[in-house]
Enzyme design. Structure first.
Site, PDB file in Angstrom:
ATOM      1  N   LYS A   8      26.935  -3.620   3.732  1.00  0.00           N
ATOM      2  CA  LYS A   8      28.026  -3.404   4.695  1.00  0.00           C
ATOM      3  C   LYS A   8      29.265  -4.187   4.260  1.00  0.00           C
ATOM      4  O   LYS A   8      29.202  -5.413   4.076  1.00  0.00           O
ATOM      5  CB  LYS A   8      27.548  -3.834   6.085  1.00  0.00           C
ATOM      6  CG  LYS A   8      28.450  -3.469   7.233  1.00  0.00           C
ATOM      7  CD  LYS A   8      27.755  -3.853   8.559  1.00  0.00           C
ATOM      8  CE  LYS A   8      28.439  -3.336   9.785  1.00  0.00           C
ATOM      9  NZ  LYS A   8      27.626  -3.592  11.007  1.00  0.00           N
ATOM     10  N   GLU A  53      21.054   2.177  11.406  1.00  0.00           N
ATOM     11  CA  GLU A  53      21.321   0.782  11.031  1.00  0.00           C
ATOM     12  C   GLU A  53      20.200  -0.092  11.586  1.00  0.00           C
ATOM     13  O   GLU A  53      19.704   0.125  12.690  1.00  0.00           O
ATOM     14  CB  GLU A  53      22.662   0.335  11.648  1.00  0.00           C
ATOM     15  CG  GLU A  53      23.048  -1.092  11.281  1.00  0.00           C
ATOM     16  CD  GLU A  53      24.407  -1.514  11.851  1.00  0.00           C
ATOM     17  OE1 GLU A  53      24.817  -0.975  12.902  1.00  0.00           O
ATOM     18  OE2 GLU A  53      25.054  -2.385  11.246  1.00  0.00           O
ATOM     19  N   CYS A  57      28.031   1.561   9.964  1.00  0.00           N
ATOM     20  CA  CYS A  57      28.561   1.311  11.310  1.00  0.00           C
ATOM     21  C   CYS A  57      30.030   0.902  11.322  1.00  0.00           C
ATOM     22  O   CYS A  57      30.900   1.756  11.238  1.00  0.00           O
ATOM     23  CB  CYS A  57      27.675   0.299  12.024  1.00  0.00           C
ATOM     24  SG  CYS A  57      27.841   0.449  13.824  1.00  0.00           S
TER      25      CYS A  57
HETATM   26  N1  LIG Z   1      26.787  -2.531  14.177  1.00  0.00           N
HETATM   27  C1  LIG Z   1      28.075  -2.361  14.212  1.00  0.00           C
HETATM   28  O1  LIG Z   1      28.774  -2.488  13.225  1.00  0.00           O
HETATM   29  C2  LIG Z   1      28.640  -1.994  15.537  1.00  0.00           C
HETATM   30  C3  LIG Z   1      30.045  -1.464  15.456  1.00  0.00           C
HETATM   31  C4  LIG Z   1      30.598  -1.180  16.799  1.00  0.00           C
HETATM   32  O2  LIG Z   1      29.933  -1.166  17.801  1.00  0.00           O
HETATM   33  C5  LIG Z   1      32.036  -0.897  16.879  1.00  0.00           C
HETATM   34  O3  LIG Z   1      32.528  -0.759  17.992  1.00  0.00           O
HETATM   35  O4  LIG Z   1      32.699  -0.804  15.850  1.00  0.00           O
END
Ligand SMILES: NC(=O)CCC(=O)C(=O)O
Length: 285
Positions: free
Chosen positions: A118, A49, A159
């Site tokens: 996303k 990411e 993520c």
């Molecule tokens: N960049 C993100 O979306 C981080 C996601 C994350 O750390 C989580 O705990 O979920």
């Protein structure tokens, strides 16, 4: 194109890139590591990411690009030069006055075959630990994102998208055998949830899961957990990075996946008459 190779196996590489504030360095290092991964026989390569920019709401507008643009041009060339499917992590994307966190995927000919924005923005507040509000700057995507390769169908999330079991379930039900999540968990939720989520998504859906994180940089405003990984459909971690920059490799074995599904046939045993997860985007692929 769907189908599998004759052996039902292919090599996947995950690049845990050291992302810096210098975009040109991020791009050139990513390009070099894609070449190295391809040299080791990888057919599908995954970047982290925000691979071209430090991760943080204060950086997104500065590093944002249109697609196609400078960073996706590099990705396209790297895919073509190395004849790999390249899941280009994500970059901050600018489009029509809005910013998105977007993953582009390129085929071995260098053509753009997918863009995933996303869907679930990373908005959390853990007092005394971490507060992060992507939605202050970014807009969410509104589509599921899957692509076909010569080996198998692949589902894409970024993520925080991994926390939503329904998305993974839909991808699996639509035929994906591998789910990829460029991600950047942090030093609070990383040790607690990063591997657990991957193993859960893999086991629930009997799929392979691959995640790519930036390497850890203790001096960054957002310190990434690292530990990029690949998990098999049995829920086992079969490749795992530490905190530093590097490439991890895993052989994705679709016959093994079929065996797990045959031995524990939860798909056929699911009680669709009692519960179901549906997409409002029927027909999306
Ligand atoms: N960049 C993100 O979306 C981080 C996601 C994350 O750390 C989580 O705990 O979920």
């Amino acid at each position: 194109m769907t189908g599998t190779s004759l052996t039902g196996k292919f090599r996947l590489a995950v690049i845990q890139l050291q992302v810096t504030g210098v975009k040109a360095d991020n791009l050139s290092r990513a390009r070099r590591l894609v070449k190295e991964a391809a040299g080791q026989g990888s057919r599908l390569v995954l970047l982290p990411e925000c691979f071209n920019s430090p991760y943080g709401t204060s950086f997104f507008s500065t590093y944002a690009e249109r697609i196609p643009g400078e960073s996706t041009q590099v990705l396209s060339e790297a895919a073509r030069e190395n004849q790999v499917y390249l899941v280009g992590g994500s970059i901050p994307e600018e489009d029509d006055g809005k910013l998105y966190n977007s993953c582009t995927v390129f085929g071995p000919n260098g053509e753009l075959i997918l863009k995933h924005r996303k869907i679930h923005l990373f908005d959390i507040d853990i007092p005394g630990k971490i507060r992060f509000q992507e939605s202050e700057i970014l807009s969410p995507g509104n589509s599921l994102s899957m692509f076909d390769t010569a080996f198998c169908k692949v589902g894409v999330g970024i993520c925080y998208d991994m926390r939503f079991a329904e998305l993974a379930q839909l991808y699996s039900r639509k035929g994906c055998q591998l789910l990829v999540y460029p991600g950047a968990f942090n030093m609070t939720t990383g040790p607690a949830h990063w591997e657990l989520l991957q193993r859960g998504r893999a086991l629930d859906n009997q799929v392979y899961i691959a995640t790519a994180s930036p390497a850890r940089d203790e001096t960054a405003s957002y310190v990434a957990w690292g530990h990029s990984a690949v998990v098999n459909p049995w829920g086992e971690v079969i490749a795992k990075a530490g905190a530093e920059e590097g490439i991890i490799y895993a052989d994705i074995d679709l016959q093994y996946l079929a065996g797990v599904r045959q031995q524990i046939p939860i798909t056929a045993q699911r009680r669709d008459d009692l519960y179901t997860v549906t997409s409002v985007q029927e027909g999306s692929s």
